[in-house]
Scaffold this active site. Structure first.
Site, PDB file in Angstrom:
ATOM      1  N   ILE A 101       2.751 -36.350  70.995  1.00 34.34           N
ATOM      2  CA  ILE A 101       3.384 -37.547  70.405  1.00 34.34           C
ATOM      3  C   ILE A 101       3.444 -38.588  71.502  1.00 34.34           C
ATOM      4  O   ILE A 101       3.752 -38.264  72.658  1.00 34.34           O
ATOM      5  CB  ILE A 101       4.797 -37.254  69.835  1.00 34.34           C
ATOM      6  CG1 ILE A 101       5.457 -38.556  69.316  1.00 34.34           C
ATOM      7  CG2 ILE A 101       5.695 -36.546  70.811  1.00 34.34           C
ATOM      8  CD1 ILE A 101       6.774 -38.351  68.571  1.00 34.34           C
ATOM      9  N   ALA A 102       3.106 -39.821  71.174  1.00 39.49           N
ATOM     10  CA  ALA A 102       3.185 -40.886  72.177  1.00 39.49           C
ATOM     11  C   ALA A 102       3.449 -42.213  71.483  1.00 39.49           C
ATOM     12  O   ALA A 102       2.949 -42.462  70.385  1.00 39.49           O
ATOM     13  CB  ALA A 102       1.887 -40.967  72.976  1.00 39.49           C
ATOM     14  N   VAL A 103       4.236 -43.042  72.167  1.00 40.48           N
ATOM     15  CA  VAL A 103       4.528 -44.391  71.671  1.00 40.48           C
ATOM     16  C   VAL A 103       4.266 -45.359  72.824  1.00 40.48           C
ATOM     17  O   VAL A 103       4.703 -45.121  73.962  1.00 40.48           O
ATOM     18  CB  VAL A 103       6.001 -44.498  71.187  1.00 40.48           C
ATOM     19  CG1 VAL A 103       6.329 -45.931  70.772  1.00 40.48           C
ATOM     20  CG2 VAL A 103       6.264 -43.533  70.030  1.00 40.48           C
ATOM     21  N   ARG A 109      11.758 -47.022  72.264  1.00 37.50           N
ATOM     22  CA  ARG A 109      13.188 -47.262  72.062  1.00 37.50           C
ATOM     23  C   ARG A 109      13.463 -48.223  70.907  1.00 37.50           C
ATOM     24  O   ARG A 109      14.344 -49.068  70.957  1.00 37.50           O
ATOM     25  CB  ARG A 109      13.862 -47.741  73.355  1.00 37.50           C
ATOM     26  CG  ARG A 109      13.622 -46.798  74.533  1.00 37.50           C
ATOM     27  CD  ARG A 109      14.526 -47.041  75.698  1.00 37.50           C
ATOM     28  NE  ARG A 109      15.892 -46.658  75.398  1.00 37.50           N
ATOM     29  CZ  ARG A 109      16.341 -45.390  75.414  1.00 37.50           C
ATOM     30  NH1 ARG A 109      15.514 -44.414  75.743  1.00 37.50           N
ATOM     31  NH2 ARG A 109      17.582 -45.116  75.101  1.00 37.50           N
ATOM     32  N   GLY A 111      12.905 -46.691  67.703  1.00 33.80           N
ATOM     33  CA  GLY A 111      13.004 -45.741  66.593  1.00 33.80           C
ATOM     34  C   GLY A 111      11.676 -45.181  66.115  1.00 33.80           C
ATOM     35  O   GLY A 111      11.627 -44.423  65.147  1.00 33.80           O
ATOM     36  N   GLU A 135       5.946 -27.803  72.756  1.00 33.23           N
ATOM     37  CA  GLU A 135       6.225 -27.589  74.177  1.00 33.23           C
ATOM     38  C   GLU A 135       6.498 -28.930  74.825  1.00 33.23           C
ATOM     39  O   GLU A 135       5.862 -29.918  74.470  1.00 33.23           O
ATOM     40  CB  GLU A 135       5.028 -26.963  74.910  1.00 33.23           C
ATOM     41  CG  GLU A 135       4.940 -25.478  74.819  1.00 33.23           C
ATOM     42  CD  GLU A 135       3.892 -25.068  73.806  1.00 33.23           C
ATOM     43  OE1 GLU A 135       2.984 -25.874  73.562  1.00 33.23           O
ATOM     44  OE2 GLU A 135       4.002 -23.973  73.235  1.00 33.23           O
ATOM     45  N   ASN A 140      10.857 -34.004  81.230  1.00 31.86           N
ATOM     46  CA  ASN A 140      10.675 -35.138  80.311  1.00 31.86           C
ATOM     47  C   ASN A 140      11.937 -35.337  79.462  1.00 31.86           C
ATOM     48  O   ASN A 140      11.990 -35.009  78.280  1.00 31.86           O
ATOM     49  CB  ASN A 140       9.447 -34.883  79.421  1.00 31.86           C
ATOM     50  CG  ASN A 140       9.007 -36.118  78.664  1.00 31.86           C
ATOM     51  OD1 ASN A 140       9.750 -37.094  78.588  1.00 31.86           O
ATOM     52  ND2 ASN A 140       7.810 -36.072  78.103  1.00 31.86           N
ATOM     53  N   TYR A 147      13.795 -34.688  70.738  1.00 28.04           N
ATOM     54  CA  TYR A 147      13.648 -33.430  69.990  1.00 28.04           C
ATOM     55  C   TYR A 147      15.016 -32.831  69.641  1.00 28.04           C
ATOM     56  O   TYR A 147      15.198 -32.298  68.555  1.00 28.04           O
ATOM     57  CB  TYR A 147      12.822 -32.419  70.785  1.00 28.04           C
ATOM     58  CG  TYR A 147      11.433 -32.920  71.136  1.00 28.04           C
ATOM     59  CD1 TYR A 147      10.699 -33.671  70.231  1.00 28.04           C
ATOM     60  CD2 TYR A 147      10.847 -32.644  72.373  1.00 28.04           C
ATOM     61  CE1 TYR A 147       9.434 -34.139  70.545  1.00 28.04           C
ATOM     62  CE2 TYR A 147       9.583 -33.113  72.690  1.00 28.04           C
ATOM     63  CZ  TYR A 147       8.883 -33.863  71.774  1.00 28.04           C
ATOM     64  OH  TYR A 147       7.632 -34.323  72.085  1.00 28.04           O
TER      65      TYR A 147
HETATM   66  C1  LIG Z   1       9.044 -39.509  73.882  1.00 33.66           C
HETATM   67  C2  LIG Z   1       8.604 -40.767  73.144  1.00 33.66           C
HETATM   68  C3  LIG Z   1       7.516 -40.402  72.143  1.00 33.66           C
HETATM   69  C4  LIG Z   1       9.825 -41.354  72.393  1.00 33.66           C
HETATM   70  O1  LIG Z   1       9.363 -42.450  71.595  1.00 33.66           O
HETATM   71  P1  LIG Z   1      10.327 -43.669  71.178  1.00 33.66           P
HETATM   72  O2  LIG Z   1       9.609 -44.458  70.158  1.00 33.66           O
HETATM   73  O3  LIG Z   1      10.820 -44.371  72.373  1.00 33.66           O
HETATM   74  O4  LIG Z   1      11.538 -42.874  70.491  1.00 33.66           O
HETATM   75  P2  LIG Z   1      12.758 -43.516  69.699  1.00 33.66           P
HETATM   76  O5  LIG Z   1      12.776 -45.001  69.869  1.00 33.66           O
HETATM   77  O6  LIG Z   1      12.751 -42.995  68.317  1.00 33.66           O
HETATM   78  O7  LIG Z   1      13.994 -42.864  70.437  1.00 33.66           O
HETATM   79  C5  LIG Z   1      14.149 -43.064  71.828  1.00 33.66           C
HETATM   80  C6  LIG Z   1      15.538 -43.651  72.109  1.00 33.66           C
HETATM   81  O8  LIG Z   1      15.608 -44.987  71.604  1.00 33.66           O
HETATM   82  C7  LIG Z   1      16.797 -45.122  70.827  1.00 33.66           C
HETATM   83  N1  LIG Z   1      16.561 -46.135  69.786  1.00 33.66           N
HETATM   84  C8  LIG Z   1      16.007 -45.936  68.576  1.00 33.66           C
HETATM   85  N2  LIG Z   1      15.971 -47.087  67.894  1.00 33.66           N
HETATM   86  C9  LIG Z   1      16.501 -48.017  68.702  1.00 33.66           C
HETATM   87  C10 LIG Z   1      16.731 -49.400  68.568  1.00 33.66           C
HETATM   88  N3  LIG Z   1      16.417 -50.061  67.474  1.00 33.66           N
HETATM   89  N4  LIG Z   1      17.261 -50.047  69.631  1.00 33.66           N
HETATM   90  C11 LIG Z   1      17.586 -49.403  70.753  1.00 33.66           C
HETATM   91  N5  LIG Z   1      17.389 -48.070  70.948  1.00 33.66           N
HETATM   92  C12 LIG Z   1      16.872 -47.414  69.923  1.00 33.66           C
HETATM   93  C13 LIG Z   1      17.002 -43.743  70.269  1.00 33.66           C
HETATM   94  O9  LIG Z   1      18.316 -43.540  69.813  1.00 33.66           O
HETATM   95  C14 LIG Z   1      16.665 -42.914  71.448  1.00 33.66           C
HETATM   96  O10 LIG Z   1      17.752 -42.961  72.350  1.00 33.66           O
HETATM   97  P3  LIG Z   1      18.167 -41.736  73.289  1.00 33.66           P
HETATM   98  O11 LIG Z   1      16.939 -41.381  74.078  1.00 33.66           O
HETATM   99  O12 LIG Z   1      19.261 -42.257  74.118  1.00 33.66           O
HETATM  100  O13 LIG Z   1      18.559 -40.641  72.346  1.00 33.66           O
HETATM  101  C15 LIG Z   1       8.113 -41.866  74.145  1.00 33.66           C
HETATM  102  O14 LIG Z   1       9.075 -42.015  75.155  1.00 33.66           O
HETATM  103  C16 LIG Z   1       6.766 -41.544  74.759  1.00 33.66           C
HETATM  104  O15 LIG Z   1       5.714 -41.884  74.221  1.00 33.66           O
HETATM  105  N6  LIG Z   1       6.802 -40.913  75.956  1.00 33.66           N
HETATM  106  C17 LIG Z   1       5.554 -40.625  76.687  1.00 33.66           C
HETATM  107  C18 LIG Z   1       4.755 -39.525  76.030  1.00 33.66           C
HETATM  108  C19 LIG Z   1       5.529 -38.245  75.990  1.00 33.66           C
HETATM  109  O16 LIG Z   1       6.200 -37.867  76.944  1.00 33.66           O
HETATM  110  N7  LIG Z   1       5.417 -37.540  74.864  1.00 33.66           N
HETATM  111  C20 LIG Z   1       6.099 -36.271  74.658  1.00 33.66           C
HETATM  112  C21 LIG Z   1       5.202 -35.153  75.026  1.00 33.66           C
HETATM  113  S1  LIG Z   1       6.008 -33.588  74.737  1.00 33.66           S
END
Ligand SMILES: CC(C)(COP(=O)(O)OP(=O)(O)OC[C@H]1O[C@@H](n2cnc3c(N)ncnc32)[C@H](O)[C@@H]1OP(=O)(O)O)[C@@H](O)C(=O)NCCC(=O)NCCS
Length: 176
Positions: A101-103, A109, A111, A135, A140, A147
């Site tokens: 999974i990646a964003v 942040r 959602g 995994e 991380n 998760y």
């Molecule tokens: C892990 C990953 C996929 C998370 O993606 P993301 O889109 O940032 O996830 P979300 O936005 O849904 O949630 C992340 C945080 O943002 C917060 N958030 C969600 N919507 C939000 C909003 N509108 N405003 C502010 N914060 C928000 C969430 O509550 C969460 O907070 P927390 O970490 O304090 O619990 C991203 O960090 C990523 O791509 N990392 C690199 C790749 C990686 O490590 N992948 C996992 C391999 S196992």
């Protein structure tokens, strides 16, 4: 005849993993969520480069996974640019596994990670699967927090799981 019989014995493994494209709104941006295709390989590679300090999957693995009939890969696009993806493969008749999974950093942040996990959880729950595993690198913390929000619990610690950096991994699992 035998083939048909086998299909009857393992019904869930033979479900067609189709996905109907949809529009989702995140922070007033309209994004397209659709099934990934093998032609998305380069976009997957570029997004991996943005978010990982090492390449977890070379292009051949990405291609192989995007062709995998026992896996579902979803692409999230903003103005035709890939901003997120998630992959889930079938382990057995009860369990599916998040493979990646990646964003994109500009879209983190907001959602999107939650949205991608919600989508695949609903999808595989509706197909009758009972558990989802994954995994994650024990360092991380962002991903682990994400998760845990979906009640993933540590099933096992896998020492030195990642060959590129020798990091340990948590194997995590949740009910669907
Ligand atoms: C892990 C990953 C996929 C998370 O993606 P993301 O889109 O940032 O996830 P979300 O936005 O849904 O949630 C992340 C945080 O943002 C917060 N958030 C969600 N919507 C939000 C909003 N509108 N405003 C502010 N914060 C928000 C969430 O509550 C969460 O907070 P927390 O970490 O304090 O619990 C991203 O960090 C990523 O791509 N990392 C690199 C790749 C990686 O490590 N992948 C996992 C391999 S196992």
């Amino acid at each position: 005849m035998l083939k048909k019989f086998r299909e009857l014995l393992v019904p869930t493994n033979n479900k067609n993993l189709d996905f109907t494209e949809k529009t989702v709104t995140v922070k007033q941006n309209e994004l397209i969520l659709r099934k990934s295709r093998v032609t998305d390989t380069l976009d997957y590679m570029n997004l991996q480069k943005e978010v990982y300090y090492y390449q977890p999957w070379p292009a051949q693995i990405v291609q192989m996974e995007l062709r995998n009939k026992k896996a579902l890969y979803l692409s999230l696009e903003h103005s035709k640019k890939l901003v997120g993806f998630i992959g889930v493969s079938i382990v057995n008749d009860a369990e599916v596994h998040i493979t990646n999974i990646a964003v994109s950093p500009d879209f983190q942040r907001q959602g999107i990670g939650h949205l991608l996990i919600n989508q695949v959880m609903d999808y595989f729950r509706n197909l009758g699967y009972k558990q989802m595993s994954l995994e994650v690198d024990t360092t991380n913390t962002d991903a682990i927090r994400l998760y845990e929000a979906f009640s993933f619990n540590v099933r096992k610690l896998q020492e030195k799981y990642y060959v590129k950096n020798n990091h340990d991994a948590y194997e995590m699992i949740t009910d669907l």
